[in-house]
Design a protein around this motif. Structure first.
Motif, PDB file in Angstrom:
ATOM      1  N   GLY A 479       0.791  -1.217   0.000  1.00  0.00           N
ATOM      2  CA  GLY A 479       0.000   0.000   0.000  1.00  0.00           C
ATOM      3  C   GLY A 479       0.825   1.269   0.000  1.00  0.00           C
ATOM      4  O   GLY A 479       2.036   1.272   0.247  1.00  0.00           O
ATOM      5  N   LEU A 480       0.127   2.360  -0.277  1.00  0.00           N
ATOM      6  CA  LEU A 480       0.694   3.705  -0.269  1.00  0.00           C
ATOM      7  C   LEU A 480      -0.272   4.613   0.477  1.00  0.00           C
ATOM      8  O   LEU A 480      -1.473   4.617   0.196  1.00  0.00           O
ATOM      9  N   ARG A 481       0.241   5.374   1.421  1.00  0.00           N
ATOM     10  CA  ARG A 481      -0.556   6.352   2.159  1.00  0.00           C
ATOM     11  C   ARG A 481       0.189   7.677   2.118  1.00  0.00           C
ATOM     12  O   ARG A 481       1.342   7.744   2.543  1.00  0.00           O
ATOM     13  N   SER A 482      -0.457   8.721   1.584  1.00  0.00           N
ATOM     14  CA  SER A 482       0.266   9.969   1.362  1.00  0.00           C
ATOM     15  C   SER A 482      -0.644  11.176   1.554  1.00  0.00           C
ATOM     16  O   SER A 482      -1.797  11.179   1.110  1.00  0.00           O
ATOM     17  N   ARG A 483      -0.100  12.195   2.222  1.00  0.00           N
ATOM     18  CA  ARG A 483      -0.730  13.514   2.229  1.00  0.00           C
ATOM     19  C   ARG A 483      -0.004  14.327   1.166  1.00  0.00           C
ATOM     20  O   ARG A 483       1.071  14.860   1.394  1.00  0.00           O
ATOM     21  N   VAL A 484      -0.608  14.378  -0.017  1.00  0.00           N
ATOM     22  CA  VAL A 484       0.029  15.000  -1.173  1.00  0.00           C
ATOM     23  C   VAL A 484       0.338  16.460  -0.883  1.00  0.00           C
ATOM     24  O   VAL A 484       1.421  16.963  -1.168  1.00  0.00           O
ATOM     25  N   ASP A 485      -0.632  17.168  -0.343  1.00  0.00           N
ATOM     26  CA  ASP A 485      -0.438  18.537   0.107  1.00  0.00           C
ATOM     27  C   ASP A 485      -1.467  18.794   1.195  1.00  0.00           C
ATOM     28  O   ASP A 485      -2.133  17.869   1.669  1.00  0.00           O
ATOM     29  N   GLU A 486      -1.622  20.031   1.601  1.00  0.00           N
ATOM     30  CA  GLU A 486      -2.529  20.333   2.707  1.00  0.00           C
ATOM     31  C   GLU A 486      -3.990  20.143   2.337  1.00  0.00           C
ATOM     32  O   GLU A 486      -4.857  20.187   3.208  1.00  0.00           O
ATOM     33  N   ARG A 487      -4.275  19.874   1.048  1.00  0.00           N
ATOM     34  CA  ARG A 487      -5.655  19.716   0.614  1.00  0.00           C
ATOM     35  C   ARG A 487      -6.013  18.296   0.199  1.00  0.00           C
ATOM     36  O   ARG A 487      -7.198  17.970   0.113  1.00  0.00           O
ATOM     37  N   LEU A 488      -5.033  17.457  -0.104  1.00  0.00           N
ATOM     38  CA  LEU A 488      -5.319  16.150  -0.697  1.00  0.00           C
ATOM     39  C   LEU A 488      -4.536  15.044   0.000  1.00  0.00           C
ATOM     40  O   LEU A 488      -3.328  15.155   0.197  1.00  0.00           O
ATOM     41  N   ALA A 489      -5.244  13.972   0.358  1.00  0.00           N
ATOM     42  CA  ALA A 489      -4.630  12.770   0.926  1.00  0.00           C
ATOM     43  C   ALA A 489      -5.124  11.558   0.153  1.00  0.00           C
ATOM     44  O   ALA A 489      -6.300  11.487  -0.233  1.00  0.00           O
ATOM     45  N   LEU A 490      -4.220  10.604  -0.089  1.00  0.00           N
ATOM     46  CA  LEU A 490      -4.538   9.403  -0.852  1.00  0.00           C
ATOM     47  C   LEU A 490      -4.134   8.164  -0.067  1.00  0.00           C
ATOM     48  O   LEU A 490      -3.156   8.175   0.682  1.00  0.00           O
ATOM     49  N   ASP A 491      -4.895   7.095  -0.266  1.00  0.00           N
ATOM     50  CA  ASP A 491      -4.599   5.805   0.367  1.00  0.00           C
ATOM     51  C   ASP A 491      -4.951   4.717  -0.634  1.00  0.00           C
ATOM     52  O   ASP A 491      -6.083   4.674  -1.138  1.00  0.00           O
ATOM     53  N   ALA A 492      -3.977   3.852  -0.969  1.00  0.00           N
ATOM     54  CA  ALA A 492      -4.208   2.795  -1.956  1.00  0.00           C
ATOM     55  C   ALA A 492      -3.639   1.485  -1.432  1.00  0.00           C
ATOM     56  O   ALA A 492      -2.563   1.459  -0.827  1.00  0.00           O
ATOM     57  N   THR A 493      -4.369   0.390  -1.684  1.00  0.00           N
ATOM     58  CA  THR A 493      -3.938  -0.942  -1.238  1.00  0.00           C
ATOM     59  C   THR A 493      -4.184  -1.953  -2.345  1.00  0.00           C
ATOM     60  O   THR A 493      -5.256  -1.972  -2.962  1.00  0.00           O
ATOM     61  N   LEU A 494      -3.176  -2.784  -2.613  1.00  0.00           N
ATOM     62  CA  LEU A 494      -3.302  -3.959  -3.472  1.00  0.00           C
ATOM     63  C   LEU A 494      -3.226  -5.193  -2.584  1.00  0.00           C
ATOM     64  O   LEU A 494      -2.398  -5.244  -1.666  1.00  0.00           O
ATOM     65  N   PHE A 495      -4.051  -6.194  -2.861  1.00  0.00           N
ATOM     66  CA  PHE A 495      -4.014  -7.374  -2.002  1.00  0.00           C
ATOM     67  C   PHE A 495      -4.367  -8.634  -2.789  1.00  0.00           C
ATOM     68  O   PHE A 495      -5.052  -8.587  -3.808  1.00  0.00           O
TER      69      PHE A 495
END
Length: 675
Positions: A479-495
């Motif tokens: 997975g990837l968990r990221s606060r791209v900037d102060e407005r956008l956060a992303l969370d992705a998981t492959l399983f």
């Protein structure tokens, strides 16, 4: 147990007293106060039994906050779980729900461990959670932590597809009095009252009482579904810091649940299925206490104990009395001058019950005492300037039916930047069979004569004489968990999860025997057989704040299941899982006192073919909610739900169980008064 029925009503009357003007703790909270940075720093406890920042956890974790629950106006725990990506929630009847993570949603979904403040509510009788008999006042919830994927190394057997931990607020965080009243469609109603006092040092307590219920739904023929319900609860929470190093938290609850149903009872004469109205009642008392003591700067000891006494009955089917006692000790420490943090512990659980079954079969033996024990250990190593963490865990569970089994896990997380974490994990988890699977011999269906070339009706039983089957899953996740900037956060998981073995319903009855009764029939078993299945997919979540007053949240899950063809034809829960789950939620602050939310959900078709008896087409719905702080101590909430969708069955009940009901659009109005 029935003696405490009046207690909820008496406690409610005691809590309803004149309310002076004061600051409303449940008022409208501005979206600007909920920054992405703060959310990424939320401390979660379910991933490793310790306190970890959400942004750093090497697991697919999602947190449903208290604000999410209040803004959307959801009335029950299963409804709240729809806010999380990867959680499949469908309503079976007025109070009954099917909840699954990464598939397997059903009346008795058996691969999901559910906790309330760390206390397991997973039933050892029928493997799963009976949501209609569990209550936590929605206003008392601090957050809900959801771990998708196996977590057996941390939470033990049955945490196969995930863990849900419902965490309530400490008593000192809800000081004062609060009254909540909600009315909705189809006779839905909630009356809740609470009173909290004290402080952490001298001891804070919260007393609450609640009555909630639902009216009758409609069945597919347009008639009443006989699924009304009412649940009465009264509870107490006490929190105290004994000294600077020691704190204790104790919770107790009394509950009485009554829910109507229409059981589909198999009979050996035409039409071979009898629709039988019934009522399920459950009375329960439980107490749960946790003591935490800091031994040193980097060492902590936790002792938790639980006692549950329960009695229940389903009219014309069975009655049960059970007692459960659980004790656990956990120790966390960091060796001197070491980058390792070690957690280890042990626990034991005693479960005893007495089952009496009427008409549909029997439990053999009628009485059981199940003594289980567990050992667990976890090592977390952090290095490279705190950018790399490696967590290895192992849990050994000894259960009455499955013997001694181990569940290992290994997870690695790399902080590419302070706001971006890459992680991967490999784990194994098991599900042990329940008392019902091993000891119950119940009639579940009848095959009419001539349908399979048989001259007589075939009565199918649950097959309790089958060999014990311990299910196992191995999972690889990244997975990837990221606060791209102060407005956008992303969370992705492959399983990818491989179940081997996995229990499936046999394609043909076994051990047929002719029974020469007044109406002769063939008695046969519907055994569980071992097979293999693969579930793989993608889970995505995004949180976007284009304006301080506007928030958009997206959740999407793509699920691919591979099960044997015979299992798919027989309606296995995995094969009925939607391939696509999509949620899109928009939150907007109209003013400091008024918020509105729009929540769209999409679930693709259940089943593989429109000709299948369990097939259900795709479903699209829209929920609208508004929350208005009309005064310092009064909040009004309104919502309209399931809009844009026709009245329809959301999920088919399990074989040999309830009559399906239709889910319809509805509205609800709520008022909260606090002091």
């Amino acid at each position: 147990m029935h003696a405490f029925r009046p207690l909820a009503a008496l406690a409610s009357l005691a809590l309803i007293s004149p309310l002076a003007a004061g600051q409303n703790a449940s008022g409208v909270r501005a979206l600007a106060d909920l920054s992405l940075e703060d959310l990424m720093r939320v401390e979660v406890v379910s991933a490793s039994r310790g306190s970890d920042r959400l942004g750093d956890v090497a697991a697919p974790v999602f947190v449903i906050t208290r604000d999410d629950i209040l803004r959307t106006g959801v009335r029950s725990l299963p409804e709240a779980l729809r806010l999380a990506p990867g959680v499949d929630v469908a309503r079976l009847s007025g109070a009954r729900w099917a909840v699954g993570v990464r598939g397997d949603a059903g009346r008795f979904s058996n691969k999901l461990q559910v906790l309330i403040d760390g206390r397991s509510i997973y039933s050892p009788l029928f493997s799963g959670v009976m949501w209609e008999t569990q209550r936590v006042p929605m206003t008392d919830i601090e957050r809900i932590e959801i771990i998708r994927g196996p977590a057996g190394a941390v939470w033990g057997a049955n945490a196969v597809n995930g863990v849900i931990n419902i965490i309530t607020r400490p008593a000192q965080d809800s000081l004062g009095r609060q009254i909540d009243v909600e009315l909705g469609s189809e006779g839905a109603a909630v009356v809740h009252g609470s009173h909290s006092s004290g402080n952490a040092a001298q001891g804070a307590w919260r007393l609450y009482a609640q009555i909630d219920g639902t009216g009758q739904s409609s069945d597919p023929s347009g008639g009443e579904a006989n699924d009304a319900s009412i649940v009465r609860t009264a509870g107490l929470r006490h929190d105290r810091e004994i000294d600077a190093d020691t704190r204790i938290s104790t919770q107790a609850q009394l509950l009485h649940s009554r829910s109507d149903d229409t059981r589909l009872r198999p009979v050996v004469v035409a039409p071979y299925l009898l629709q039988s109205p019934t009522t399920q009642t459950i009375s329960r008392a439980h107490v749960h206490s946790t003591l935490t003591h800091r031994l040193a700067q980097d060492a902590q000891l936790t002792v938790a104990g639980m006692l549950v006494i329960e009695s229940g009955e389903e009219r014309g089917s069975q009655s049960i009395d059970s007692q459960t006692a659980d004790l656990e000790l956990a120790h966390t420490f960091r060796p001197e001058a070491s980058a390792h943090q070690i957690t280890w512990g042990l626990g034991t659980r005693l479960y005893a019950d007495h089952n009496q079954t009427q008409g549909l079969g029997q439990f053999t033996p009628a009485r059981r005492r199940l003594l289980d024990w567990r050992l667990f250990a976890q090592d977390r190593w952090v290095g490279f300037d705190d950018r790399l963490s490696v967590v290895g865990g192992l849990r050994v569970d000894h259960t009455f039916f499955a013997g001694t089994r181990s569940q290992p896990s290994l997870a690695v997380a790399w902080k590419q930047t302070p706001d971006t974490t890459l992680w991967s994990s490999l784990s194994r988890a098991i599900r042990v069979p329940s008392r019902g699977e091993e000891d119950a011999d119940l009639a579940v269906a009848v095959i009419p004569p001539g349908r399979a070339g048989n001259p007589l009706p075939i009565l199918l039983r649950s097959g309790s004489d089958a060999p014990t089957l311990v299910e196992s899953v191995e999972a690889l996740q990244a997975g990837l968990r990221s606060r791209v900037d102060e407005r956008l956060a992303l969370d992705a998981t492959l399983f990818r999860q491989v179940y081997d073995p996995l229990g499936f319903r046999s394609s043909a009855p076994v051990n047929p025997q002719v029974v020469m009764a007044q109406n002769p029939y063939i008695d046969a078993s519907l055994d569980r057989v071992a097979g293999r299945a693969v579930v793989q997919g993608v889970e995505l979540a995004a949180d976007w704040r284009p304006l301080p007053s506007l928030r958009q949240q997206l959740g999407y899950t793509w699920l691919s299941t591979e099960v044997p063809e015979t299992a798919s034809r027989n309606g296995n829960a995995l094969s009925q899982s939607p391939q696509h789950l999509l949620t899109l939620r928009l939150s907007y602050d109209v003013s400091p006192h008024l918020s509105v939310d729009a929540w769209a959900r999409y679930s693709s078709a259940r089943g593989n073919a429109s000709t299948s008896a369990s097939y259900l087409p795709a479903r699209k719905v829209l929920d609208l909610s508004a929350r208005w702080s009309v005064a310092r101590n009064v909040v009004l909430s309104a919502r309209a739900y399931n809009l844009g969708a026709p009245r329809r069955v959301e999920i088919q009940p399990d074989i040999g169980y309830s009559k399906p009901v239709e889910v319809a659009p509805g509205v609800g109005l709520r008022v909260e008064i606090s002091h």
